[in-house]
Design an enzyme around this catalytic site. Structure first.
Site, PDB file in Angstrom:
ATOM      1  N   ASP A  39       0.932  -1.130  -0.021  1.00 13.11           N
ATOM      2  CA  ASP A  39       0.213  -0.089  -0.136  1.00 13.11           C
ATOM      3  C   ASP A  39       0.921   1.180   0.086  1.00 13.11           C
ATOM      4  O   ASP A  39       1.858   1.496   0.953  1.00 13.11           O
ATOM      5  CB  ASP A  39      -0.919  -0.270   1.219  1.00 13.11           C
ATOM      6  CG  ASP A  39      -1.834   1.188   1.343  1.00 13.11           C
ATOM      7  OD1 ASP A  39      -1.456   2.127   0.585  1.00 13.11           O
ATOM      8  OD2 ASP A  39      -2.762   1.177   2.212  1.00 13.11           O
ATOM      9  N   ALA A  73      -2.381   4.226  -8.350  1.00  9.17           N
ATOM     10  CA  ALA A  73      -3.007   5.398  -8.310  1.00  9.17           C
ATOM     11  C   ALA A  73      -4.446   5.177  -7.908  1.00  9.17           C
ATOM     12  O   ALA A  73      -5.106   4.255  -8.099  1.00  9.17           O
ATOM     13  CB  ALA A  73      -3.140   6.137  -9.741  1.00  9.17           C
ATOM     14  N   TYR A 138      -9.060  14.820  -8.480  1.00  7.46           N
ATOM     15  CA  TYR A 138      -8.042  13.913  -8.866  1.00  7.46           C
ATOM     16  C   TYR A 138      -7.064  14.641  -9.527  1.00  7.46           C
ATOM     17  O   TYR A 138      -5.738  14.237  -9.131  1.00  7.46           O
ATOM     18  CB  TYR A 138      -8.709  13.270 -10.026  1.00  7.46           C
ATOM     19  CG  TYR A 138      -7.884  12.141 -10.787  1.00  7.46           C
ATOM     20  CD1 TYR A 138      -7.277  11.009 -10.319  1.00  7.46           C
ATOM     21  CD2 TYR A 138      -7.485  12.642 -12.187  1.00  7.46           C
ATOM     22  CE1 TYR A 138      -6.378  10.386 -11.152  1.00  7.46           C
ATOM     23  CE2 TYR A 138      -6.796  11.817 -12.924  1.00  7.46           C
ATOM     24  CZ  TYR A 138      -6.185  10.686 -12.431  1.00  7.46           C
ATOM     25  OH  TYR A 138      -5.452   9.709 -13.325  1.00  7.46           O
TER      26      TYR A 138
HETATM   27  N1  LIG Z   1      -6.801   5.388 -17.119  1.00  8.63           N
HETATM   28  C1  LIG Z   1      -6.545   6.465 -17.607  1.00  8.63           C
HETATM   29  O1  LIG Z   1      -7.344   6.958 -18.590  1.00  8.63           O
HETATM   30  C2  LIG Z   1      -5.411   7.347 -17.096  1.00  8.63           C
HETATM   31  C3  LIG Z   1      -5.135   8.648 -17.712  1.00  8.63           C
HETATM   32  C4  LIG Z   1      -4.043   9.484 -17.394  1.00  8.63           C
HETATM   33  C5  LIG Z   1      -3.180   9.117 -16.555  1.00  8.63           C
HETATM   34  N2  LIG Z   1      -3.256   8.007 -15.791  1.00  8.63           N
HETATM   35  C6  LIG Z   1      -2.286   7.686 -14.911  1.00  8.63           C
HETATM   36  O2  LIG Z   1      -1.801   6.170 -15.280  1.00  8.63           O
HETATM   37  C7  LIG Z   1      -1.601   5.775 -14.096  1.00  8.63           C
HETATM   38  C8  LIG Z   1      -1.936   4.109 -14.261  1.00  8.63           C
HETATM   39  O3  LIG Z   1      -3.331   4.296 -14.454  1.00  8.63           O
HETATM   40  P1  LIG Z   1      -4.424   2.685 -14.781  1.00  8.63           P
HETATM   41  O4  LIG Z   1      -5.101   3.317 -15.796  1.00  8.63           O
HETATM   42  O5  LIG Z   1      -3.354   1.707 -14.920  1.00  8.63           O
HETATM   43  O6  LIG Z   1      -5.181   2.828 -13.328  1.00  8.63           O
HETATM   44  P2  LIG Z   1      -5.740   1.702 -12.611  1.00  8.63           P
HETATM   45  O7  LIG Z   1      -6.196   0.548 -13.388  1.00  8.63           O
HETATM   46  O8  LIG Z   1      -6.885   2.158 -11.719  1.00  8.63           O
HETATM   47  O9  LIG Z   1      -4.614   1.145 -11.576  1.00  8.63           O
HETATM   48  C9  LIG Z   1      -4.168   1.714 -10.634  1.00  8.63           C
HETATM   49  C10 LIG Z   1      -3.779   0.581  -9.460  1.00  8.63           C
HETATM   50  O10 LIG Z   1      -3.480   1.127  -8.344  1.00  8.63           O
HETATM   51  C11 LIG Z   1      -3.559   0.515  -7.271  1.00  8.63           C
HETATM   52  N3  LIG Z   1      -3.861   1.002  -5.969  1.00  8.63           N
HETATM   53  C12 LIG Z   1      -4.920   2.189  -5.597  1.00  8.63           C
HETATM   54  N4  LIG Z   1      -4.512   2.505  -4.559  1.00  8.63           N
HETATM   55  C13 LIG Z   1      -3.346   1.978  -3.962  1.00  8.63           C
HETATM   56  C14 LIG Z   1      -2.607   2.130  -3.043  1.00  8.63           C
HETATM   57  N5  LIG Z   1      -2.906   2.751  -1.877  1.00  8.63           N
HETATM   58  N6  LIG Z   1      -1.345   1.341  -2.849  1.00  8.63           N
HETATM   59  C15 LIG Z   1      -1.067   0.498  -3.991  1.00  8.63           C
HETATM   60  N7  LIG Z   1      -1.615   0.430  -4.968  1.00  8.63           N
HETATM   61  C16 LIG Z   1      -3.004   0.958  -5.079  1.00  8.63           C
HETATM   62  C17 LIG Z   1      -4.998  -0.056  -7.861  1.00  8.63           C
HETATM   63  O11 LIG Z   1      -5.547  -1.062  -6.944  1.00  8.63           O
HETATM   64  P3  LIG Z   1      -7.207  -1.565  -6.602  1.00  8.63           P
HETATM   65  O12 LIG Z   1      -7.821  -2.020  -7.893  1.00  8.63           O
HETATM   66  O13 LIG Z   1      -7.044  -2.547  -5.686  1.00  8.63           O
HETATM   67  O14 LIG Z   1      -7.734  -0.205  -6.091  1.00  8.63           O
HETATM   68  C18 LIG Z   1      -4.969  -0.437  -9.110  1.00  8.63           C
HETATM   69  O15 LIG Z   1      -4.471  -1.561  -9.244  1.00  8.63           O
HETATM   70  C19 LIG Z   1      -1.928   6.516 -13.015  1.00  8.63           C
HETATM   71  O16 LIG Z   1      -0.812   7.081 -12.369  1.00  8.63           O
HETATM   72  C20 LIG Z   1      -2.739   7.203 -13.471  1.00  8.63           C
HETATM   73  O17 LIG Z   1      -3.245   8.428 -12.928  1.00  8.63           O
HETATM   74  C21 LIG Z   1      -4.560   7.037 -16.173  1.00  8.63           C
END
Ligand SMILES: NC(=O)c1ccc[n+]([C@@H]2O[C@H](COP(=O)([O-])OP(=O)(O)OC[C@H]3O[C@@H](n4cnc5c(N)ncnc54)[C@H](OP(=O)(O)O)[C@@H]3O)[C@@H](O)[C@H]2O)c1
Length: 300
Positions: A39, A73, A138
């Site tokens: 975490d 995130a 966010y």
């Molecule tokens: N998705 C988009 O369209 C988008 C766009 C721009 C930038 N980003 C950035 O890209 C990056 C990756 O995004 P993604 O789409 O892969 O997001 P994601 O699929 O939501 O994955 C984020 C992961 O972080 C985990 N997480 C949440 N809280 C946590 C904690 N306290 N400690 C450890 N792990 C934790 C989540 O676990 P749980 O599932 O258990 O909560 C999830 O597995 C992030 O930095 C995001 O801000 C994403």
């Protein structure tokens, strides 16, 4: 250059793709950590994990470069409006803890960030040094994470902003539209928000290249090339499914009020990425075709 990567958020869209990308790589050893393993808001656990990983890697491979890639995130953009405190803990305090632990361990840190740090009202792609101005909780928490990482680890960190991500793991816009294509005769999608749909696999490959490079620390943008609206993106998804794109109707953001405002324009310029000599990410339309071609099981 042999690399040891520690990937947080390993069960998320991007984390999972990054670990997949490493599996095929030469001289790259990666450990993935999902939320249960680490975490990122737990100060003791973060320090302990990074220090223990550094000890283990260094004992066998003293020459490996250590890079932590923070893909963890709080990404629930609307929920963050009601719970900015938790979003801040994950998106800002967590990266700060990781940066501090990296500084102690002599590791580099790649912090993944977002187009939401910008106000979203530009009429040309945002460059890395353009003024930020997040319009949502966010976005504010992600910007705080960027600033903390750059302040704590100025000489050994990269902030990589991406946008409009989709991948084989987890829920995302592409999967939702694939489902709706099967359920409805028509779907209405907003055509007043512009951005660059981005395949998580392409960003993962870019992060891997960055981790192994000597690119100067700082902020970079990594999205697929080109731009479209959510409506245009959905029409392309329909095309990939062999469905009639005319079934995708247009609507506006006003018709879909959401707790968090969405940026009207969030195209990110690849200038800094390109000038750093990193491999360019392909155009968004060819990326979508490749994603459907190679990961049909995930999207269809
Ligand atoms: N998705 C988009 O369209 C988008 C766009 C721009 C930038 N980003 C950035 O890209 C990056 C990756 O995004 P993604 O789409 O892969 O997001 P994601 O699929 O939501 O994955 C984020 C992961 O972080 C985990 N997480 C949440 N809280 C946590 C904690 N306290 N400690 C450890 N792990 C934790 C989540 O676990 P749980 O599932 O258990 O909560 C999830 O597995 C992030 O930095 C995001 O801000 C994403």
């Amino acid at each position: 250059m042999s690399l040891a990567l520690l990937v947080t958020g390993a069960d998320g869209q991007l984390g999972a793709e990054l670990l997949d990308a490493v599996r095929g790589g030469k001289d790259v050893f990666a450990r993935g950590l999902n939320r249960k393993n680490l975490d990122v808001t737990d100060a003791f656990a973060v320090q302990d994990m990074v220090a223990g990983w550094e000890r283990i890697v260094r004992s066998d491979n003293p020459d490996h470069r250590l890079v932590v890639v923070n893909c963890a995130a709080y990404t629930a953009v609307d929920a963050a409006e009601e719970d900015e405190e938790t979003a801040f803990a994950v998106n800002a305090a967590g990266p700060a803890l990781l940066a501090t632990a990296c500084a102690r361990a002599g590791a580099r840190l790649i912090q993944v960030s977002t187009d939401y740090v910008f106000p979203g009202n530009a009429d040309r792609p945002y460059d890395v040094h353009d003024e930020t101005g997040p319009q949502s909780a966010y976005g504010r928490t992600k910007l705080a994470g960027e600033l903390a990482v750059r302040e704590i680890l100025p000489d050994a960190s990269h902030v990589v902003r991406t946008a409009w991500l989709y991948g084989a793991t987890g829920a995302n816009f592409v999967k939702t539209m694939v489902r709706l294509e099967g359920e409805r005769e028509t779907v209405s999608v907003v055509d007043d928000q512009r951005g660059s749909p981005t395949w998580a696999r392409d960003v993962a490959a870019g992060l891997l290249a960055l981790a192994g490079s000597d690119v100067a620390p700082g902020v970079l943008h990594a999205t697929n090339g080109g731009e479209t609206t959510w409506h245009g993106f959905t029409q392309a998804i329909f095309e990939e499914l062999g469905a009639d794109p005319a079934r995708v109707l247009t609507t506006t953001s006003d018709a879909f009020p959401r707790p968090a405002p969405r940026p009207a324009y969030s195209v990110l310029s690849p200038r800094a990425w390109d000038e750093a000599g990193l491999p360019p990410l392909q155009d968004w339309r060819s990326a979508l075709a490749e994603a459907f071609g190679t990961e049909a099981h995930a999207f269809r």
